[in-house]
Design an enzyme around this catalytic site. Structure first.
Site, PDB file in Angstrom:
ATOM      1  CG  HIS A  70      41.073  48.433  31.778  1.00  0.00           C
ATOM      2  ND1 HIS A  70      40.740  49.240  32.828  1.00  0.00           N
ATOM      3  CD2 HIS A  70      40.789  47.161  32.158  1.00  0.00           C
ATOM      4  CE1 HIS A  70      40.285  48.494  33.821  1.00  0.00           C
ATOM      5  NE2 HIS A  70      40.307  47.227  33.451  1.00  0.00           N
TER       6      HIS A  70
HETATM    7  C1  UD1 Z   1      42.204  42.100  33.928  1.00  0.00           C
HETATM    8  C2  UD1 Z   1      40.929  41.887  34.747  1.00  0.00           C
HETATM    9  C3  UD1 Z   1      40.294  43.238  35.038  1.00  0.00           C
HETATM   10  C4  UD1 Z   1      41.282  44.189  35.664  1.00  0.00           C
HETATM   11  C5  UD1 Z   1      42.493  44.315  34.757  1.00  0.00           C
HETATM   12  C6  UD1 Z   1      43.531  45.271  35.321  1.00  0.00           C
HETATM   13  C7  UD1 Z   1      39.685  39.806  34.256  1.00  0.00           C
HETATM   14  C8  UD1 Z   1      38.428  39.289  33.668  1.00  0.00           C
HETATM   15  N1  UD1 Z   1      39.946  41.098  34.019  1.00  0.00           N
HETATM   16  O1  UD1 Z   1      41.802  42.617  32.679  1.00  0.00           O
HETATM   17  O2  UD1 Z   1      39.218  43.041  35.928  1.00  0.00           O
HETATM   18  O3  UD1 Z   1      40.671  45.454  35.851  1.00  0.00           O
HETATM   19  O4  UD1 Z   1      43.054  43.012  34.604  1.00  0.00           O
HETATM   20  O5  UD1 Z   1      44.593  45.452  34.472  1.00  0.00           O
HETATM   21  O6  UD1 Z   1      40.384  39.073  34.915  1.00  0.00           O
HETATM   22  N2  UD1 Z   1      48.324  41.761  28.438  1.00  0.00           N
HETATM   23  C9  UD1 Z   1      49.644  42.117  28.319  1.00  0.00           C
HETATM   24  N3  UD1 Z   1      50.467  41.910  29.372  1.00  0.00           N
HETATM   25  C10 UD1 Z   1      50.048  41.342  30.524  1.00  0.00           C
HETATM   26  C11 UD1 Z   1      48.702  40.964  30.635  1.00  0.00           C
HETATM   27  C12 UD1 Z   1      47.851  41.186  29.591  1.00  0.00           C
HETATM   28  O7  UD1 Z   1      50.059  42.629  27.306  1.00  0.00           O
HETATM   29  O8  UD1 Z   1      50.868  41.186  31.453  1.00  0.00           O
HETATM   30  C13 UD1 Z   1      47.410  42.028  27.308  1.00  0.00           C
HETATM   31  C14 UD1 Z   1      47.190  40.806  26.473  1.00  0.00           C
HETATM   32  O9  UD1 Z   1      47.095  41.197  25.142  1.00  0.00           O
HETATM   33  C15 UD1 Z   1      45.845  40.300  26.960  1.00  0.00           C
HETATM   34  C16 UD1 Z   1      45.131  41.593  27.322  1.00  0.00           C
HETATM   35  O10 UD1 Z   1      46.164  42.454  27.810  1.00  0.00           O
HETATM   36  O11 UD1 Z   1      45.158  39.547  26.003  1.00  0.00           O
HETATM   37  C17 UD1 Z   1      44.070  41.394  28.380  1.00  0.00           C
HETATM   38  O12 UD1 Z   1      44.645  40.818  29.565  1.00  0.00           O
HETATM   39  P1  UD1 Z   1      43.713  39.979  30.585  1.00  0.00           P
HETATM   40  O13 UD1 Z   1      44.488  39.548  31.744  1.00  0.00           O
HETATM   41  O14 UD1 Z   1      42.947  38.959  29.848  1.00  0.00           O
HETATM   42  O15 UD1 Z   1      42.638  41.023  31.062  1.00  0.00           O
HETATM   43  P2  UD1 Z   1      42.785  42.565  31.432  1.00  0.00           P
HETATM   44  O16 UD1 Z   1      42.115  43.344  30.353  1.00  0.00           O
HETATM   45  O17 UD1 Z   1      44.162  42.917  31.816  1.00  0.00           O
END
Ligand code: UD1
Length: 360
Positions: free
Chosen positions: A209
């Site tokens: 990821h």
């Molecule tokens: C976050 C953490 C990362 C961790 C990861 C585990 C930060 C900077 N990053 O990254 O350290 O390893 O979580 O999963 O805090 N999304 C969904 N559903 C959700 C949440 C997110 O679809 O419930 C999608 C959205 O499109 C979002 C993208 O995932 O924009 C990224 O989510 P985000 O929480 O910003 O960061 P992660 O990449 O999940």
């Protein structure tokens, strides 16, 4: 002593579960300690959040700030605004944060500006790679926290080098491993293994990821091709940001099996029973170490060097051709033996609660 515990994203949930149990136990034993749980809502999909609460018997949060997705700035800011309002209405003695996600940093910034003490679980680990948002979160969090609960002596050394005092640092071990050890007997075979006709021990497990691996279509296609080369079935539970990117690869090799994100118990079954894991996650490097499963990490650095020095982890960097070579060498019997880092023994949360009670 009232503790407000903050969690927001998937890797936080396995870290808070044992801390909540340990606080409740201490409270029952007559210690002056209680907690409230704040979910920031950074992760909101059932499969990234509620499922972990259900499986790990984490009580319903006292509040869900429901901030959702956004850019780093907007997500961090939204958590700060909502958490500030919460803390103003619910004063406490200590804000306790875990890990390195945006929720971690946002909560600590708010706490300190309201003159509330803050403690960081998993403090002091460093990748020294400022391209990672998590590294920025770690550095900023640790620069203003009052108390540091660390997974290794090395993490404590990093903190001391940055000016922390000995009495602020508590080497307690790893709460994620508390969760692993207390749930090991409950790991559950996911139906995808049966549906795909895949046998235990005869598949690769991969999770990807990190933006550096998944945002560049060429890099991602190369990783997938390399994973498929050894010919083993590859089970790839997909983070929401990765799935569409992999699905858009033309001619996905038939031994690459994309599955939805799994709950904790099914995912850990896959880890424990895999031939090897190929990942860019932080926490999985720790879990494979404790389970003695070979782990190949697709990153140029790790904030968890003990998983290499002591454990089964090997850093492959971004030299993706090493993926198939490493698996081939494992198939020919070259196995890196590993041990378990000090204090990763299932009692970390109890040590954290003891520390909280002692520093008051
Ligand atoms: C976050 C953490 C990362 C961790 C990861 C585990 C930060 C900077 N990053 O990254 O350290 O390893 O979580 O999963 O805090 N999304 C969904 N559903 C959700 C949440 C997110 O679809 O419930 C999608 C959205 O499109 C979002 C993208 O995932 O924009 C990224 O989510 P985000 O929480 O910003 O960061 P992660 O990449 O999940």
């Amino acid at each position: 002593m009232k503790v407000v515990l903050v969690a927001g994203a998937r890797p936080n949930f396995m870290k808070i579960a044992p801390i909540i149990k340990a606080i409740k136990k201490a409270e029952l034993e007559g210690e002056d300690i209680s907690y409230e749980l704040v979910h920031t809502g950074q992760h909101y999909d059932k499969k990234l959040s509620q499922q972990f609460f259900d499986e790990l018997s984490i009580p319903e949060p006292d509040v869900n700030l429901s901030v959702g997705s956004g850019s780093h700035a907007s997500q961090t800011a939204a958590i700060m605004v909502a958490f500030e309002e919460y803390l103003l209405n619910n004063p406490c003695d200590l804000v306790l944060v875990v890990g390195d996600v945006n929720s971690t940093l946002a909560a600590v910034l708010v706490a300190k500006k309201l003159q509330i003490k803050a403690g960081h679980v998993e403090a002091g680990i460093r990748s020294f790679d400022m391209r990672m948002p998590e590294e920025i979160n770690r550095l900023a969090t640790d620069s203003i926290c009052d108390y540091f609960y660390t997974t290794t002596e090395w993490a404590g050394d990093n903190l001391k080098e940055a000016g922390a005092k000995e009495e602020q640092i508590f080497f307690v071990g790893n709460t994620m491993i508390d969760t692993l050890l207390s749930n090991k007997e409950r790991f559950k075979k996911p139906s995808c293994l049966t549906d795909l006709g895949i046998n235990s021990g005869a598949y690769l497990l991969s999770t990807l990821h990190r933006p550096s691996n998944v945002d560049d279509a060429n890099n991602l296609a190369t990783i997938i091709e390399e994973l498929s080369k050894p010919g083993l079935p590859v089970v790839l539970p997909c983070h929401p940001r990765t799935k569409p990117k992999i699905e858009s690869i033309q001619d996905l090799p038939p031994n690459i099996h994309l599955v939805d994100p799994l709950g904790y118990l099914e995912f850990m079954y896959l880890v424990e029973n895999s031939f090897a894991v190929v990942t860019d996650s932080g926490g999985i490097q720790e879990e494979t170490t404790v389970l003695g499963v070979p782990c190949f990490t697709l990153r140029e650095n790790t904030e968890r060097p003990e998983t290499i020095d002591v454990g089964t982890n090997v850093l492959l960097g971004v030299e993706y051709s090493l993926i198939s070579k490493s698996i081939a060498s494992l198939q020919s019997g070259t196995v890196k033996e590993g041990g378990i880092p000090d204090k990763w023994d299932g009692k970390t949360a109890e040590r954290i609660v003891e520390a909280i009670i002692s520093h008051g």
